[in-house]
Design a protein around this motif. Structure first.
Motif, PDB file in Angstrom:
ATOM      1  N   UNK A  48       0.847  -1.167   0.000  1.00  0.00           N
ATOM      2  CA  UNK A  48       0.000   0.000   0.000  1.00  0.00           C
ATOM      3  C   UNK A  48       0.893   1.229   0.000  1.00  0.00           C
ATOM      4  N   UNK A  49       0.969   1.901  -1.091  1.00  0.00           N
ATOM      5  CA  UNK A  49       1.776   3.107  -1.204  1.00  0.00           C
ATOM      6  C   UNK A  49       0.921   4.318  -0.875  1.00  0.00           C
ATOM      7  N   UNK A  50       1.462   5.209  -0.098  1.00  0.00           N
ATOM      8  CA  UNK A  50       0.759   6.441   0.223  1.00  0.00           C
ATOM      9  C   UNK A  50       1.661   7.601  -0.111  1.00  0.00           C
ATOM     10  N   UNK A  51       1.094   8.615  -0.704  1.00  0.00           N
ATOM     11  CA  UNK A  51       1.864   9.796  -1.052  1.00  0.00           C
ATOM     12  C   UNK A  51       1.775  10.762   0.117  1.00  0.00           C
ATOM     13  N   UNK A  52       2.907  11.041   0.751  1.00  0.00           N
ATOM     14  CA  UNK A  52       2.889  11.847   1.970  1.00  0.00           C
ATOM     15  C   UNK A  52       2.494  13.294   1.703  1.00  0.00           C
ATOM     16  N   UNK A  53       2.655  13.785   0.483  1.00  0.00           N
ATOM     17  CA  UNK A  53       2.263  15.162   0.182  1.00  0.00           C
ATOM     18  C   UNK A  53       0.746  15.323   0.167  1.00  0.00           C
ATOM     19  N   UNK A  54       0.041  14.300  -0.243  1.00  0.00           N
ATOM     20  CA  UNK A  54      -1.408  14.398  -0.406  1.00  0.00           C
ATOM     21  C   UNK A  54      -2.189  13.900   0.804  1.00  0.00           C
ATOM     22  N   UNK A  55      -1.525  13.502   1.879  1.00  0.00           N
ATOM     23  CA  UNK A  55      -2.225  12.954   3.036  1.00  0.00           C
ATOM     24  C   UNK A  55      -2.903  14.061   3.835  1.00  0.00           C
ATOM     25  N   UNK A  56      -4.117  13.768   4.267  1.00  0.00           N
ATOM     26  CA  UNK A  56      -4.835  14.654   5.177  1.00  0.00           C
ATOM     27  C   UNK A  56      -4.971  13.886   6.476  1.00  0.00           C
ATOM     28  N   UNK A  57      -4.350  14.393   7.534  1.00  0.00           N
ATOM     29  CA  UNK A  57      -4.323  13.694   8.808  1.00  0.00           C
ATOM     30  C   UNK A  57      -5.656  13.868   9.526  1.00  0.00           C
ATOM     31  N   UNK A  92     -10.686  -6.664  22.789  1.00  0.00           N
ATOM     32  CA  UNK A  92     -10.498  -5.346  22.200  1.00  0.00           C
ATOM     33  C   UNK A  92      -9.167  -5.262  21.461  1.00  0.00           C
ATOM     34  N   UNK A  93      -8.112  -5.773  22.087  1.00  0.00           N
ATOM     35  CA  UNK A  93      -6.807  -5.787  21.423  1.00  0.00           C
ATOM     36  C   UNK A  93      -6.868  -6.636  20.159  1.00  0.00           C
ATOM     37  N   UNK A  94      -7.530  -7.778  20.242  1.00  0.00           N
ATOM     38  CA  UNK A  94      -7.675  -8.651  19.078  1.00  0.00           C
ATOM     39  C   UNK A  94      -8.454  -7.951  17.961  1.00  0.00           C
ATOM     40  N   UNK A  95      -9.540  -7.298  18.321  1.00  0.00           N
ATOM     41  CA  UNK A  95     -10.362  -6.555  17.355  1.00  0.00           C
ATOM     42  C   UNK A  95      -9.538  -5.472  16.654  1.00  0.00           C
ATOM     43  N   UNK A  96      -8.899  -4.604  17.447  1.00  0.00           N
ATOM     44  CA  UNK A  96      -8.121  -3.512  16.867  1.00  0.00           C
ATOM     45  C   UNK A  96      -6.952  -4.032  16.040  1.00  0.00           C
ATOM     46  N   UNK A 134      -4.605  -4.571  10.945  1.00  0.00           N
ATOM     47  CA  UNK A 134      -3.603  -5.262  10.131  1.00  0.00           C
ATOM     48  C   UNK A 134      -4.169  -5.649   8.763  1.00  0.00           C
ATOM     49  N   UNK A 135      -5.363  -6.248   8.746  1.00  0.00           N
ATOM     50  CA  UNK A 135      -5.899  -6.758   7.482  1.00  0.00           C
ATOM     51  C   UNK A 135      -6.561  -5.700   6.616  1.00  0.00           C
ATOM     52  N   UNK A 136      -7.216  -4.697   7.218  1.00  0.00           N
ATOM     53  CA  UNK A 136      -7.936  -3.709   6.409  1.00  0.00           C
ATOM     54  C   UNK A 136      -7.406  -2.292   6.567  1.00  0.00           C
ATOM     55  N   UNK A 137      -6.553  -2.049   7.546  1.00  0.00           N
ATOM     56  CA  UNK A 137      -6.024  -0.716   7.765  1.00  0.00           C
ATOM     57  C   UNK A 137      -6.933   0.168   8.595  1.00  0.00           C
ATOM     58  N   UNK A 138      -8.099  -0.356   9.008  1.00  0.00           N
ATOM     59  CA  UNK A 138      -9.042   0.469   9.761  1.00  0.00           C
ATOM     60  C   UNK A 138     -10.015  -0.413  10.526  1.00  0.00           C
ATOM     61  N   UNK A 176       5.855   4.636   4.464  1.00  0.00           N
ATOM     62  CA  UNK A 176       5.296   4.230   3.162  1.00  0.00           C
ATOM     63  C   UNK A 176       5.459   2.739   2.874  1.00  0.00           C
ATOM     64  N   UNK A 177       5.088   1.922   3.826  1.00  0.00           N
ATOM     65  CA  UNK A 177       5.139   0.468   3.626  1.00  0.00           C
ATOM     66  C   UNK A 177       4.018  -0.168   4.422  1.00  0.00           C
ATOM     67  N   UNK A 178       3.747  -1.423   4.121  1.00  0.00           N
ATOM     68  CA  UNK A 178       2.727  -2.152   4.876  1.00  0.00           C
ATOM     69  C   UNK A 178       3.291  -2.498   6.251  1.00  0.00           C
ATOM     70  N   UNK A 179       2.487  -2.266   7.276  1.00  0.00           N
ATOM     71  CA  UNK A 179       2.925  -2.561   8.639  1.00  0.00           C
ATOM     72  C   UNK A 179       2.925  -4.067   8.869  1.00  0.00           C
ATOM     73  N   UNK A 180       3.871  -4.539   9.667  1.00  0.00           N
ATOM     74  CA  UNK A 180       3.898  -5.954  10.017  1.00  0.00           C
ATOM     75  C   UNK A 180       2.867  -6.213  11.105  1.00  0.00           C
ATOM     76  N   UNK A 181       2.538  -7.479  11.304  1.00  0.00           N
ATOM     77  CA  UNK A 181       1.557  -7.844  12.316  1.00  0.00           C
ATOM     78  C   UNK A 181       2.035  -7.435  13.711  1.00  0.00           C
ATOM     79  N   UNK A 182       3.299  -7.613  13.989  1.00  0.00           N
ATOM     80  CA  UNK A 182       3.818  -7.284  15.318  1.00  0.00           C
ATOM     81  C   UNK A 182       3.846  -5.769  15.564  1.00  0.00           C
ATOM     82  N   UNK A 183       4.063  -4.988  14.531  1.00  0.00           N
ATOM     83  CA  UNK A 183       3.977  -3.530  14.687  1.00  0.00           C
ATOM     84  C   UNK A 183       2.550  -3.101  15.032  1.00  0.00           C
ATOM     85  N   UNK A 184       1.583  -3.695  14.357  1.00  0.00           N
ATOM     86  CA  UNK A 184       0.183  -3.372  14.641  1.00  0.00           C
ATOM     87  C   UNK A 184      -0.190  -3.856  16.037  1.00  0.00           C
ATOM     88  N   UNK A 185       0.246  -5.042  16.415  1.00  0.00           N
ATOM     89  CA  UNK A 185      -0.028  -5.564  17.754  1.00  0.00           C
ATOM     90  C   UNK A 185       0.597  -4.657  18.818  1.00  0.00           C
TER      91      UNK A 185
END
Length: 188
Positions: free
Chosen positions: A1-10, A58-62, A67-71, A87-96
């Protein structure tokens, strides 16, 4: 999933809080239902069995949804997505790590880690800073592509003439379908 940092709206604090409350309010209402239940009474350090199970769920849900859908469902409702700042896909352990330890540290002292979202330009909390993530608006755009039609290979409908190979003759104009004999019938 590539994201362009210039066009991101936080995503700001209040939209993120609302997305979080979409799942938290129903869980809170369920906990008010029966306070004398064995599963709701204090068990270890003022935590009941239900508190521990709810925390793990809750931790499992989040973790799984991020991890799988980004939201989560609340973030999807407001078209938000958790993305890596690298600008890369997060690993499972990073999301956890973000959804367990990061969220715990964000809420430890009067939720100050979450209030940090208000003070930054990129609207990142402690859990975002620890995991190098941001929450951005993500609008999916649907693009409809019309296929190119090759009129030479099409079968003409009955009653219509096919234009010549060179295209439409500008002097003749468009070719019109021949009229049926009953259209020319004399009315005497």
């Amino acid at each position: 999933m590539q994201t362009n940092t210039k066009d991101q709206v936080y995503a700001g604090f209040f939209v993120r809080l609302t997305a979080f409350l979409v799942i938290r309010i129903p869980m809170w209402i369920l906990s008010l239902n029966s306070p004398d239940n064995v599963l709701v009474r204090d068990f270890i350090f003022q935590y009941s069995i239900t508190d521990i199970v709810c925390y793990l769920l809750t931790v499992l849900y989040f973790t799984l949804l991020t991890y799988y859908t980004g939201a989560t469902l609340g973030k999807k409702l407001f078209q938000l997505r958790v993305v890596s700042t690298e600008d890369r896909k997060m690993t499972f352990f990073e999301v956890l790590y973000r959804e367990s330890i990061g969220r715990f540290l964000s809420g430890v002292i009067m939720n100050l880690g979450y209030l940090l979202i208000l003070a930054q330009k990129e609207h990142r909390g402690i859990h975002d800073l620890l995991a190098d993530t941001s929450v951005i608006y993500y609008h999916e755009k649907k693009v409809y592509v019309h296929t190119q039609m090759n009129y030479r290979n099409m079968v003409p409908q009955p009653g219509y003439t096919v234009p010549p190979q060179g295209g439409i003759n500008p002097q003749r104009g468009n070719t019109m379908p021949p009229q049926k004999p009953e259209d020319h019938a004399n009315v005497d």
